[in-house]
Each structure stands twice: as structure tokens, then as C-alpha cells.
Write an enzyme that holds these catalytic residues in place. Structure first.
Site, PDB file in Angstrom:
ATOM      1  N   ASP A   9       3.933 -13.393   1.245  1.00 26.94           N
ATOM      2  CA  ASP A   9       5.073 -12.516   1.015  1.00 26.94           C
ATOM      3  C   ASP A   9       4.964 -11.981  -0.401  1.00 26.94           C
ATOM      4  O   ASP A   9       4.624 -12.731  -1.322  1.00 26.94           O
ATOM      5  CB  ASP A   9       6.398 -13.260   1.189  1.00 26.94           C
ATOM      6  CG  ASP A   9       7.573 -12.300   1.138  1.00 26.94           C
ATOM      7  OD1 ASP A   9       7.786 -11.589   2.143  1.00 26.94           O
ATOM      8  OD2 ASP A   9       8.251 -12.225   0.100  1.00 26.94           O
ATOM      9  N   THR A  10       5.223 -10.703  -0.555  1.00 27.62           N
ATOM     10  CA  THR A  10       5.216 -10.085  -1.875  1.00 27.62           C
ATOM     11  C   THR A  10       6.612  -9.567  -2.170  1.00 27.62           C
ATOM     12  O   THR A  10       7.211  -8.881  -1.344  1.00 27.62           O
ATOM     13  CB  THR A  10       4.190  -8.937  -1.950  1.00 27.62           C
ATOM     14  OG1 THR A  10       2.890  -9.475  -1.679  1.00 27.62           O
ATOM     15  CG2 THR A  10       4.186  -8.282  -3.322  1.00 27.62           C
TER      16      THR A  10
END
EC number: 3.6.1.9
Length: 188
Positions: free
Chosen positions: A67-68
Site C-alpha cells: 500500500d502506498t
């Protein structure tokens, strides 16, 4: 079997740079709403972990999820819903430094290996015309914070500190290390 739990073409391309080709791609469907008062770094780590645990896999399968998150102070700037929100994000980031956090989770059976990487990005001061030009490019779609450093927004970012591949969406050195720790032999 190696499963990439992400529909991001950027993550698939980044993995190819280290010689890792997924046997299957299974993007998980989870609720990505931040919890009330949740800070960006714990949020990002929770998202990667929840994604990894949500992917349907056999006990010997290696599942990679990430996840960014773009963070401006304590504020989480997710993927903009529309062009208006993307422009608002760019206005917030204009002329300022912000953090890009990418969390990685690798799961085999019930065991999960995790790591997060925090990079600092400075966006130049943007004119309204520059913001509109970027919005018109449509490059903001599906990207945390409303921009992608690997595309036209590269011209808007004069300075970074940290992991370029982490900013794109998958820090490769850390990903290779987690895959090796999990027993995956395909990572260089």
C-alpha cells in the site's frame, strides 16, 4: 506459487526489474477507509497487512501486497475520487515537502513479513496552469496523493529523499528482502 495481490501495473513492472514474475495476480477487495484518528504510517501498514490476509491462497503460496500512502503531516491523501479532488491535493502539496509511505506485506500460510519505507518528496510551487495541465493529462487517476512520480509529475518534483521505487509503489530492495525471508527463491 507467487501471487501479487495488487492490480497496479506499476508494481508488476517493478517486480520484473528484480526478476520476479507473478504466477497469478489477485487484487484483494478490502475497505481502505482510514480509522478515526489513524495516522498515515500505521494506516499504510494496516492496509498492506489486511490486503495480504484477504488474498485467497494455498498454504504454500507466497502472497505479496503493498500500500502506498501520501501524507502531508498527519493527513492521508489517498487516491482522488475525481479531478477536483486531485487538483485540491496538488494545491496542498504545491511548494511543500510530504511523505510517501509504502508498506509491504508478504504472507505464507498464516505468517506475515512486513516492512514500510518512508520517503520525502518536495513538489515545486505550482501555478494554476501547471495544476490544470497535469489534471488534463489524466495521470492522477488511481494514484495516492493524485500524482505519479514516474510520469508527467516528474517535472513537478525537484527533490526526493528515500526510495524512488517506494515512491512509485514498491520499494524493491526491501521487497526482495521480504520475499527471501519468506522463502521465495525467485527474487534476485
Amino acid at each position: 506459487m507467487f501471487i501479487l495481490g495488487s492490480g497496479s501495473p506499476r508494481r508488476k513492472e517493478l517486480l520484473a526489474q528484480i526478476g520476479v514474475v507473478p504466477d497469478d495476480i489477485r487484487p484483494p477487495d478490502i475497505n481502505e477507509t482510514p480509522l478515526k484518528g489513524e495516522l498515515p504510517r500505521p494506516y499504510c501498514a494496516r492496509m498492506a497487512r489486511e490486503k495480504a490476509c484477504a488474498v485467497d491462497a494455498l498454504p504454500d503460496d507466497v502472497v505479496l501486497c503493498a500500500d502506498t500512502t501520501v501524507a502531508l503531516g498527519r493527513r492521508i491523501l489517498g487516491k482522488p475520487e475525481d479531478a477536483t479532488e486531485a487538483a485540491a491535493f496538488l494545491k496542498l502539496l504545491s511548494g511543500r515537502r510530504h511523505r510517501v509511505i509504502t508498506a509491504i506485506a508478504v504472507r505464507v500460510a498464516e505468517r506475515v513479513w512486513e516492512k514500510d519505507v518512508v520517503s520525502i518528496v518536495r513538489m515545486k510551487s505550482l501555478s494554476q496552469a501547471e495544476i490544470q495541465s497535469y489534471i488534463d493529462s489524466e495521470d492522477w487517476r488511481g494514484k495516492a496523493g493524485g500524482y505519479g512520480i514516474q510520469g508527467p509529475a516528474a517535472a513537478l518534483i525537484p527533490w526526493i529523499s528515500g526510495s524512488y521505487t517506494g515512491i512509485v509503489g514498491l520499494p524493491l530492495a526491501e521487497t526482495a528482502g521480504l520475499l527471501q525471508a519468506a522463502g521465495y527463491r525467485g527474487a534476485s
